[in-house]
Design a protein around this motif. Structure first.
Motif, PDB file in Angstrom:
ATOM      1  N   GLU A  14       9.559-102.437  -1.941  1.00 13.57           N
ATOM      2  CA  GLU A  14       8.398-102.096  -2.544  1.00 13.57           C
ATOM      3  C   GLU A  14       8.675-101.499  -3.736  1.00 13.57           C
ATOM      4  O   GLU A  14       9.659-100.899  -3.944  1.00 13.57           O
ATOM      5  CB  GLU A  14       7.916-101.116  -1.548  1.00 13.57           C
ATOM      6  N   LYS A  15       7.469-101.279  -4.194  1.00 17.18           N
ATOM      7  CA  LYS A  15       7.563-100.312  -5.630  1.00 17.18           C
ATOM      8  C   LYS A  15       8.271 -98.819  -5.156  1.00 17.18           C
ATOM      9  O   LYS A  15       7.962 -98.311  -4.179  1.00 17.18           O
ATOM     10  CB  LYS A  15       6.228-100.174  -6.201  1.00 17.18           C
ATOM     11  N   ARG A  16       8.811 -98.417  -6.242  1.00 15.17           N
ATOM     12  CA  ARG A  16       9.322 -97.132  -5.957  1.00 15.17           C
ATOM     13  C   ARG A  16      10.386 -96.795  -5.091  1.00 15.17           C
ATOM     14  O   ARG A  16      10.972 -95.900  -5.055  1.00 15.17           O
ATOM     15  CB  ARG A  16       8.383 -96.036  -5.721  1.00 15.17           C
ATOM     16  N   GLU A  17      11.078 -98.092  -4.401  1.00 14.45           N
ATOM     17  CA  GLU A  17      12.131 -98.205  -3.693  1.00 14.45           C
ATOM     18  C   GLU A  17      13.494 -98.216  -4.412  1.00 14.45           C
ATOM     19  O   GLU A  17      13.281 -98.402  -5.757  1.00 14.45           O
ATOM     20  CB  GLU A  17      12.225 -99.087  -2.735  1.00 14.45           C
ATOM     21  N   THR A  18      14.555 -98.024  -3.698  1.00 10.13           N
ATOM     22  CA  THR A  18      15.816 -98.544  -4.478  1.00 10.13           C
ATOM     23  C   THR A  18      16.485 -99.650  -4.082  1.00 10.13           C
ATOM     24  O   THR A  18      16.080-100.058  -2.786  1.00 10.13           O
ATOM     25  CB  THR A  18      16.677 -97.196  -4.360  1.00 10.13           C
ATOM     26  N   ALA A  19      17.354-100.273  -4.743  1.00  9.95           N
ATOM     27  CA  ALA A  19      18.024-101.447  -4.226  1.00  9.95           C
ATOM     28  C   ALA A  19      19.555-101.254  -4.750  1.00  9.95           C
ATOM     29  O   ALA A  19      19.898-100.736  -5.805  1.00  9.95           O
ATOM     30  CB  ALA A  19      17.434-102.561  -4.850  1.00  9.95           C
ATOM     31  N   ARG A  28      41.662-111.407  -9.468  1.00  6.40           N
ATOM     32  CA  ARG A  28      42.513-111.158 -10.874  1.00  6.40           C
ATOM     33  C   ARG A  28      41.598-111.200 -12.007  1.00  6.40           C
ATOM     34  O   ARG A  28      42.069-110.735 -13.136  1.00  6.40           O
ATOM     35  CB  ARG A  28      43.342-112.251 -11.129  1.00  6.40           C
ATOM     36  N   HIS A  29      40.314-111.304 -11.788  1.00  4.86           N
ATOM     37  CA  HIS A  29      39.583-111.127 -13.062  1.00  4.86           C
ATOM     38  C   HIS A  29      39.224-109.591 -13.005  1.00  4.86           C
ATOM     39  O   HIS A  29      38.744-108.962 -12.057  1.00  4.86           O
ATOM     40  CB  HIS A  29      38.033-111.887 -12.779  1.00  4.86           C
ATOM     41  N   ASP A  30      39.166-109.151 -14.200  1.00  9.29           N
ATOM     42  CA  ASP A  30      39.169-107.563 -14.261  1.00  9.29           C
ATOM     43  C   ASP A  30      37.785-107.186 -15.289  1.00  9.29           C
ATOM     44  O   ASP A  30      37.531-105.914 -15.316  1.00  9.29           O
ATOM     45  CB  ASP A  30      40.414-107.166 -15.389  1.00  9.29           C
ATOM     46  N   THR A  31      36.983-108.095 -15.586  1.00  9.85           N
ATOM     47  CA  THR A  31      35.807-107.753 -16.264  1.00  9.85           C
ATOM     48  C   THR A  31      34.668-108.335 -15.429  1.00  9.85           C
ATOM     49  O   THR A  31      34.497-109.544 -15.277  1.00  9.85           O
ATOM     50  CB  THR A  31      35.948-108.293 -17.799  1.00  9.85           C
ATOM     51  N   VAL A  32      33.670-107.415 -15.228  1.00 13.38           N
ATOM     52  CA  VAL A  32      32.360-108.054 -14.559  1.00 13.38           C
ATOM     53  C   VAL A  32      31.225-107.494 -15.607  1.00 13.38           C
ATOM     54  O   VAL A  32      31.134-106.733 -16.392  1.00 13.38           O
ATOM     55  CB  VAL A  32      32.347-107.024 -13.499  1.00 13.38           C
ATOM     56  N   TYR A  33      30.302-108.356 -15.517  1.00 13.38           N
ATOM     57  CA  TYR A  33      29.055-108.497 -16.364  1.00 13.38           C
ATOM     58  C   TYR A  33      27.744-108.424 -15.379  1.00 13.38           C
ATOM     59  O   TYR A  33      27.923-109.259 -14.275  1.00 13.38           O
ATOM     60  CB  TYR A  33      28.887-109.569 -17.276  1.00 13.38           C
ATOM     61  N   TRP A  34      26.789-108.161 -15.678  1.00 14.73           N
ATOM     62  CA  TRP A  34      25.431-108.171 -15.056  1.00 14.73           C
ATOM     63  C   TRP A  34      24.177-108.623 -15.984  1.00 14.73           C
ATOM     64  O   TRP A  34      24.292-108.277 -17.183  1.00 14.73           O
ATOM     65  CB  TRP A  34      24.843-106.861 -14.488  1.00 14.73           C
ATOM     66  N   PRO A  61      17.630-100.568 -18.289  1.00 15.27           N
ATOM     67  CA  PRO A  61      16.474 -99.398 -18.017  1.00 15.27           C
ATOM     68  C   PRO A  61      17.390 -98.370 -17.467  1.00 15.27           C
ATOM     69  O   PRO A  61      18.537 -98.322 -16.771  1.00 15.27           O
ATOM     70  CB  PRO A  61      15.649 -99.894 -16.953  1.00 15.27           C
ATOM     71  N   ASP A  62      17.074 -96.983 -17.856  1.00 13.53           N
ATOM     72  CA  ASP A  62      17.715 -95.981 -17.442  1.00 13.53           C
ATOM     73  C   ASP A  62      17.501 -95.601 -15.868  1.00 13.53           C
ATOM     74  O   ASP A  62      18.343 -94.952 -15.359  1.00 13.53           O
ATOM     75  CB  ASP A  62      16.835 -94.628 -18.061  1.00 13.53           C
ATOM     76  N   ARG A  63      16.783 -96.582 -15.285  1.00  8.93           N
ATOM     77  CA  ARG A  63      16.479 -96.632 -13.713  1.00  8.93           C
ATOM     78  C   ARG A  63      17.594 -97.214 -13.189  1.00  8.93           C
ATOM     79  O   ARG A  63      17.927 -96.892 -12.007  1.00  8.93           O
ATOM     80  CB  ARG A  63      15.309 -97.023 -13.183  1.00  8.93           C
ATOM     81  N   PHE A  64      18.356 -97.781 -13.785  1.00 10.44           N
ATOM     82  CA  PHE A  64      19.635 -98.437 -13.227  1.00 10.44           C
ATOM     83  C   PHE A  64      20.808 -97.987 -13.458  1.00 10.44           C
ATOM     84  O   PHE A  64      21.099 -97.427 -14.639  1.00 10.44           O
ATOM     85  CB  PHE A  64      19.524-100.105 -13.954  1.00 10.44           C
ATOM     86  N   SER A  65      21.800 -98.113 -12.663  1.00  7.25           N
ATOM     87  CA  SER A  65      23.111 -97.637 -13.199  1.00  7.25           C
ATOM     88  C   SER A  65      24.108 -98.624 -12.450  1.00  7.25           C
ATOM     89  O   SER A  65      23.606 -99.345 -11.446  1.00  7.25           O
ATOM     90  CB  SER A  65      23.341 -96.163 -12.657  1.00  7.25           C
ATOM     91  N   ALA A  66      25.112 -98.763 -12.939  1.00  4.75           N
ATOM     92  CA  ALA A  66      26.374 -99.752 -12.239  1.00  4.75           C
ATOM     93  C   ALA A  66      27.690 -98.917 -12.389  1.00  4.75           C
ATOM     94  O   ALA A  66      27.812 -98.022 -13.062  1.00  4.75           O
ATOM     95  CB  ALA A  66      26.258-100.864 -13.041  1.00  4.75           C
ATOM     96  N   GLN A  67      28.477 -99.486 -11.641  1.00  3.22           N
ATOM     97  CA  GLN A  67      29.862 -99.127 -11.696  1.00  3.22           C
ATOM     98  C   GLN A  67      30.666-100.338 -11.149  1.00  3.22           C
ATOM     99  O   GLN A  67      30.422-101.100 -10.407  1.00  3.22           O
ATOM    100  CB  GLN A  67      30.040 -97.800 -10.771  1.00  3.22           C
ATOM    101  N   LEU A  76      25.352-102.660  -8.790  1.00  3.26           N
ATOM    102  CA  LEU A  76      24.274-102.431  -9.752  1.00  3.26           C
ATOM    103  C   LEU A  76      23.082-101.526  -8.795  1.00  3.26           C
ATOM    104  O   LEU A  76      22.611-102.155  -7.787  1.00  3.26           O
ATOM    105  CB  LEU A  76      23.575-103.543 -10.243  1.00  3.26           C
ATOM    106  N   ASN A  77      22.891-100.417  -9.112  1.00  2.00           N
ATOM    107  CA  ASN A  77      21.975 -99.617  -8.474  1.00  2.00           C
ATOM    108  C   ASN A  77      20.750 -99.324  -9.099  1.00  2.00           C
ATOM    109  O   ASN A  77      20.658 -99.285 -10.431  1.00  2.00           O
ATOM    110  CB  ASN A  77      22.586 -98.146  -8.264  1.00  2.00           C
ATOM    111  N   MET A  78      19.596 -99.624  -8.474  1.00  5.05           N
ATOM    112  CA  MET A  78      18.142 -99.835  -9.035  1.00  5.05           C
ATOM    113  C   MET A  78      17.402 -98.883  -8.502  1.00  5.05           C
ATOM    114  O   MET A  78      16.981 -98.971  -7.075  1.00  5.05           O
ATOM    115  CB  MET A  78      17.706-101.242  -8.927  1.00  5.05           C
ATOM    116  N   SER A  79      16.711 -97.822  -9.247  1.00  3.52           N
ATOM    117  CA  SER A  79      15.851 -96.926  -8.478  1.00  3.52           C
ATOM    118  C   SER A  79      14.461 -96.997  -9.139  1.00  3.52           C
ATOM    119  O   SER A  79      14.035 -97.570 -10.039  1.00  3.52           O
ATOM    120  CB  SER A  79      16.314 -95.455  -8.752  1.00  3.52           C
TER     121      SER A  79
END
Lengths: 114, 111
Positions: A14-19, A28-34, A61-67, A76-79
């Motif tokens: 739903e809108k305003r939720e997080t995912a 053995r792959h060391d690089t990840v892309y989104w 977007p600033d609402r997204f973060s990843a690690q 990938l965290n989406m708020s």
């Protein structure tokens, strides 16, 4: 051969939720892309990581973060989700920092925001 | 699209014919990659061509790269109904990590 694994494959929020989207790169792959692909659009780069450090950033977007974690998987965290966040989210992996080799894509997570 | 342009946007041909798709990009690149995507599914890597290469083959696929014109083409010979999909070119700019995709060509092979 092992491929990139993404989970979940489908997600409805739903809108305003997080995912949280997860990506397990090819061993053995060391690089990840989104990447984000909206309906009828071409994929757009969001962010990448090499050896657990952010290596490049796109139109994320600033609402997204990843690690990237010590086992090289990435999340990938989406708020504060918005309707416009509905899209296919792809993770890709490759070997090496400069992405000079093939980027192998996972099957994607289809996110639907209601 | 950020950088790439592809033409045609849609192509419909008969099975057995050859299909040619073109891609243009804007900056100097390290390599260019072609991907295939069935409707709403994942991106399948087809072929990578480096900036110092002019032509590459893989099975029924032939890719050319003209860095002076900043363009590439993908030729699929002897097309099959199973080749129906969208085809994207993606360029890797020198010194960058991200792929910049073209808008894609939607290819339909009619049996």
């Amino acid at each position: 051969a092992a491929g990139v694994i993404q989970s979940p494959r489908h997600l409805i929020k739903e809108k305003r939720e997080t995912a949280t989207l997860k990506c397990y790169p090819i061993p053995r792959h060391d690089t990840v892309y989104w990447y984000q692909q909206g309906p009828g659009q071409d994929p757009q780069f969001l962010i990448s990581f090499y050896e657990k450090m952010q290596s490049d950033k796109g139109s994320i977007p600033d609402r997204f973060s990843a690690q990237q974690f010590s086992d090289y998987h990435s999340e990938l965290n989406m708020s504060s989700l918005e309707l416009g966040d509905s899209a296919l989210y792809f993770c890709a992996s490759s070997l090496g920092l400069w992405g000079t080799d093939t980027q192998y894509f996972g099957p994607g997570t289809r996110l639907t925001v209601l | 699209s950020q950088q790439g342009e592809e033409d045609p946007q849609a192509l419909s041909i008969q099975e057995g014919e050859n299909a040619t798709m073109n891609c243009s990009y804007k900056t100097s690149i390290n390599n260019l990659q072609w991907y295939r995507q069935n409707s709403g599914r994942g991106l399948v890597h087809l072929i990578l061509i480096r900036s110092n290469e002019r032509e590459k083959h893989s099975g029924r696929l032939r890719v050319t790269l003209d860095t002076s014109k900043k363009s590439s083409s993908l030729l699929i010979t002897a097309s099959r109904a199973a080749d129906t999909a969208s085809y994207f070119c993606a360029s890797l700019r020198q010194g960058a990590q991200k792929l910049v995709f073209g808008q894609g060509t939607r290819l339909t092979i009619n049996p």
